[in-house]
Scaffold this motif. Structure first.
Motif, PDB file in Angstrom:
ATOM      1  N   MET A   1      29.557  46.794 103.110  1.00 23.32           N
ATOM      2  CA  MET A   1      29.416  45.924 104.353  1.00 23.32           C
ATOM      3  C   MET A   1      30.342  46.180 105.148  1.00 23.32           C
ATOM      4  SD  MET A   1      28.196  42.163 104.837  1.00 23.32           S
ATOM      5  CE  MET A   1      30.025  41.688 105.270  1.00 23.32           C
ATOM      6  N   PHE A   2      30.329  46.211 106.237  1.00 26.21           N
ATOM      7  CA  PHE A   2      31.282  46.296 107.512  1.00 26.21           C
ATOM      8  C   PHE A   2      31.792  44.897 108.091  1.00 26.21           C
ATOM      9  CE2 PHE A   2      30.109  50.857 106.914  1.00 26.21           C
ATOM     10  CZ  PHE A   2      31.463  51.501 107.175  1.00 26.21           C
ATOM     11  N   SER A   3      32.723  44.522 108.283  1.00 23.81           N
ATOM     12  CA  SER A   3      32.890  43.439 109.300  1.00 23.81           C
ATOM     13  C   SER A   3      32.754  43.797 110.814  1.00 23.81           C
ATOM     14  CB  SER A   3      34.091  42.858 108.884  1.00 23.81           C
ATOM     15  OG  SER A   3      34.741  42.250 109.855  1.00 23.81           O
ATOM     16  N   SER A   4      32.325  42.882 111.684  1.00 23.30           N
ATOM     17  CA  SER A   4      32.244  43.202 112.903  1.00 23.30           C
ATOM     18  C   SER A   4      33.535  43.271 113.688  1.00 23.30           C
ATOM     19  CB  SER A   4      31.544  42.329 113.691  1.00 23.30           C
ATOM     20  OG  SER A   4      32.106  40.969 113.518  1.00 23.30           O
ATOM     21  N   PHE A   5      34.625  42.936 112.844  1.00 23.34           N
ATOM     22  CA  PHE A   5      36.072  42.917 113.341  1.00 23.34           C
ATOM     23  C   PHE A   5      36.591  44.390 113.392  1.00 23.34           C
ATOM     24  CE2 PHE A   5      35.642  38.306 112.098  1.00 23.34           C
ATOM     25  CZ  PHE A   5      35.776  37.711 113.111  1.00 23.34           C
TER      26      PHE A   5
ATOM     27  N   PHE B   1      24.403  50.969 116.892  1.00 21.42           N
ATOM     28  CA  PHE B   1      23.292  50.024 116.700  1.00 21.42           C
ATOM     29  C   PHE B   1      23.377  48.784 116.357  1.00 21.42           C
ATOM     30  CE2 PHE B   1      21.779  54.332 115.579  1.00 21.42           C
ATOM     31  CZ  PHE B   1      21.159  54.598 116.993  1.00 21.42           C
ATOM     32  N   ARG B   2      24.620  48.071 116.613  1.00 18.59           N
ATOM     33  CA  ARG B   2      25.298  46.939 116.218  1.00 18.59           C
ATOM     34  C   ARG B   2      25.375  45.945 117.247  1.00 18.59           C
ATOM     35  NH1 ARG B   2      29.077  48.084 111.351  1.00 18.59           N
ATOM     36  NH2 ARG B   2      29.379  45.623 111.384  1.00 18.59           N
TER      37      ARG B   2
ATOM     38  N   LEU C   1      24.244  42.799 118.345  1.00 19.42           N
ATOM     39  CA  LEU C   1      24.428  41.615 117.823  1.00 19.42           C
ATOM     40  C   LEU C   1      26.003  41.421 117.747  1.00 19.42           C
ATOM     41  CD1 LEU C   1      23.491  38.882 117.068  1.00 19.42           C
ATOM     42  CD2 LEU C   1      23.547  39.455 115.080  1.00 19.42           C
ATOM     43  N   GLU C   2      26.385  42.006 116.979  1.00 17.41           N
ATOM     44  CA  GLU C   2      28.009  41.728 116.516  1.00 17.41           C
ATOM     45  C   GLU C   2      28.986  42.093 117.831  1.00 17.41           C
ATOM     46  OE1 GLU C   2      27.222  43.828 112.661  1.00 17.41           O
ATOM     47  OE2 GLU C   2      26.078  43.707 114.470  1.00 17.41           O
TER      48      GLU C   2
ATOM     49  N   GLY D   1      27.827  37.701 113.110  1.00 19.75           N
ATOM     50  CA  GLY D   1      27.689  39.073 113.545  1.00 19.75           C
ATOM     51  C   GLY D   1      28.040  39.971 112.281  1.00 19.75           C
ATOM     52  N   ALA D   2      29.070  39.371 111.691  1.00 15.46           N
ATOM     53  CA  ALA D   2      29.803  40.043 110.531  1.00 15.46           C
ATOM     54  C   ALA D   2      28.674  40.202 109.439  1.00 15.46           C
ATOM     55  CB  ALA D   2      30.911  39.455 109.818  1.00 15.46           C
TER      56      ALA D   2
ATOM     57  N   GLY E   1      25.933  43.594 108.592  1.00 13.42           N
ATOM     58  CA  GLY E   1      26.041  44.558 107.710  1.00 13.42           C
ATOM     59  C   GLY E   1      25.882  45.877 108.537  1.00 13.42           C
TER      60      GLY E   1
END
Lengths: 218, 273
Positions: free
Chosen positions: A1-5, A179-180, A182-183, B20-21, B24
């Motif tokens: 999982m990637f953090s949005s940061f 495609f992210r 939201l974050e 947001g985090a 995933g």
């Protein structure tokens, strides 16, 4: 999982460009707006007309159209500008028109007697403006100028349409490639809010200070 | 009071960022939800709603005088409508750009995307793809008198124009890392910027570039292609029933010779098999 940061470094790079564009165009318009305002209240017909037409055109057309015009049309007239320069010029011209009207309101709010008193002690028009009218007018319009600066910061997001790599543009590119949405757009919105907040506090502080000053006078 | 406002603001930001985090890696991908499949929705509505380009000559271009959108992609969309609903005119053409097309599909605004969309592994995480319906390759559009004759001629200081959300920008950055890449909202804006002298070249699929070169004879498309760009029809993730239906239509078009007819009508030559 990637953090949005993980997107923050790129977004902060864009933020830096957003701030550069905002503050350079604000600096230009703070000065240019004064000249437009003075032309607007001038008794010299041609100056007055030029300023009126300029303000009317700028305030009567969308900023996006103006940015597109500077970036896409001026090259056809032989003036080729980088996206950054186009953005600064477009925003400065836009902001100047609004500031000119704010300044004009401020100048005209100063009692006529002030100008007459300045003349009475031997000042000419230019001296009276520089030493008596403008300092008071500026003080009166500071909150309005502050609010206009906040709007300019948010309007700078429109420069993404002319390929300036500012915060909004960077966010869009990240969103379309990962495609992210939201974050990324949550972070973009948060950064804009963080940028605007100190400016809002400053405006509120200026308004309070003015209230105190005017209470002291009465 | 002031401190409380700041603290509340910061808490809100942190919470939103954490939200947001949680997304995933595949935050955007959705399984096809809802009871109805896309085919049933189309039949109930009696209209095939498809996302197409409005600014891409040969594939999907709106004629400003008639407001009609025409092109290769449009004809393919009409054939699908004809197959499902029995009438090629029972199609609603919704404008999409490279940037908006996937969100619009996932939001349910459109039933499918037929908009010069390259099949990539990243996009397969987000949407289902039909079989390839057009084979393109990425190239460069340059001024006739340009020194750039192939992609390797791009050097440090050159500016290449592309479109937001397209694979072209990503590819050119990998292929020519020293050049500056500027991305615009759509192809017409990118082309306007090229004509205005804001770049040395414009990059996208050669099929799209040929359309631009037709619009302005001062520009040419380089012969060399440096990627394969297989176009697919994008359908909502998980809706394999509709994917099968679309593939069936594409196969029928090939078998009947109708595909070659559409290809020749727009591209001006028979497809290379």
């Amino acid at each position: 999982m990637f953090s949005s940061f993980e997107f923050l470094p790129l977004l902060l790079k864009g933020t830096l460009i957003t701030l550069e564009i905002t503050f350079i165009s604000l600096a230009i318009s703070l000065v240019f707006g004064v000249f437009v305002a003075l032309a607007r209240i001038s008794n010299i017909f041609i100056l007055n007309k030029i300023a009126s037409v300029y303000i009317s055109i700028i305030r009567g057309t969308p900023l996006l159209v103006q940015l597109m015009y500077v970036y896409f049309v001026l090259p056809e007239l032989g003036l080729k500008l980088t996206p950054f320069t186009s953005a600064v010029i477009g925003l400065a011209l836009y902001e100047s028109a609004y500031l000119a009207e704010i300044y004009r309101g401020g100048i005209q709010s100063i009692a006529k007697g002030q100008l007459e008193a300045a003349y009475a002690i031997g000042m000419n028009y230019n001296q009276a403006m520089k030493r008596v009218i403008l300092p008071q007018a500026f003080k009166n319009v500071l909150p309005a100028v502050g609010n206009s600066a906040i709007l300019l910061l948010k309007n700078s997001s429109l420069t993404s349409f002319i390929a300036v790599n500012e915060l909004m543009h960077t966010g869009e590119l990240l969103a379309t490639s990962t495609f992210r949405s939201l974050e990324i757009f949550t972070l973009v919105a948060a950064i804009y809010w963080i940028l605007h907040y100190p400016m809002t506090l400053l405006v509120k502080h200026m308004e309070r200070k003015m209230d105190i000053d005017s209470n002291k006078r009465h | 009071m002031k401190t409380r406002n700041v603290v509340l603001g910061l808490i809100t930001i942190v919470m939103l960022a954490m939200l947001g985090a949680c997304g995933g890696k595949d935050a955007g991908s959705k399984e096809a939800v809802g009871k109805e499949s896309t085919i049933e929705t189309i039949k109930d509505r009696d209209k095939f709603v498809v996302g197409v380009k409005y600014d891409t000559k040969l594939f999907g271009l709106q004629d400003p005088s008639t407001n009609k959108v025409e092109g290769f992609d449009i004809d393919i969309a009409r054939e699908i409508a004809k197959n499902i609903l029995g009438d090629e005119n029972k199609v609603e053409l919704v404008e999409v750009t490279s940037k908006t097309r996937i969100p619009m599909l996932n939001n349910g605004d459109i039933d499918a995307i037929i908009a010069t969309m390259t099949i990539t592994e990243e996009r397969k995480q987000e949407v289902e793809f039909s079989e390839v319906y057009f084979e393109a390759g990425q190239s460069l559009l340059v001024k006739k008198d340009s020194d750039i004759k192939k992609v390797d001629d791009l050097k440090k200081g050159d500016t290449v124009l592309a479109v937001k959300g397209s694979t072209s920008a990503k590819n050119i950055r990998e292929k020519s890392p020293d050049t500056t890449v500027r991305e615009y909202e759509n192809y017409q804006e990118a082309f306007m910027a090229l004509k205005a002298g804001h770049g040395n070249a414009l990059t996208t699929d050669n099929s799209i570039l040929y359309g631009m070169a037709q619009q302005d004879s001062n520009f040419i498309v380089l012969e060399e292609t440096f990627t394969d760009e297989p176009y697919g029809i994008a359908i909502k993730k998980g809706d394999t029933e509709f994917v099968d239906e679309v593939n069936k239509v594409l196969n029928e078009l090939h078998e009947s010779g109708k595909y070659d007819e559409i290809y020749e009508k727009w591209i001006g030559e028979k497809p290379k098999n």
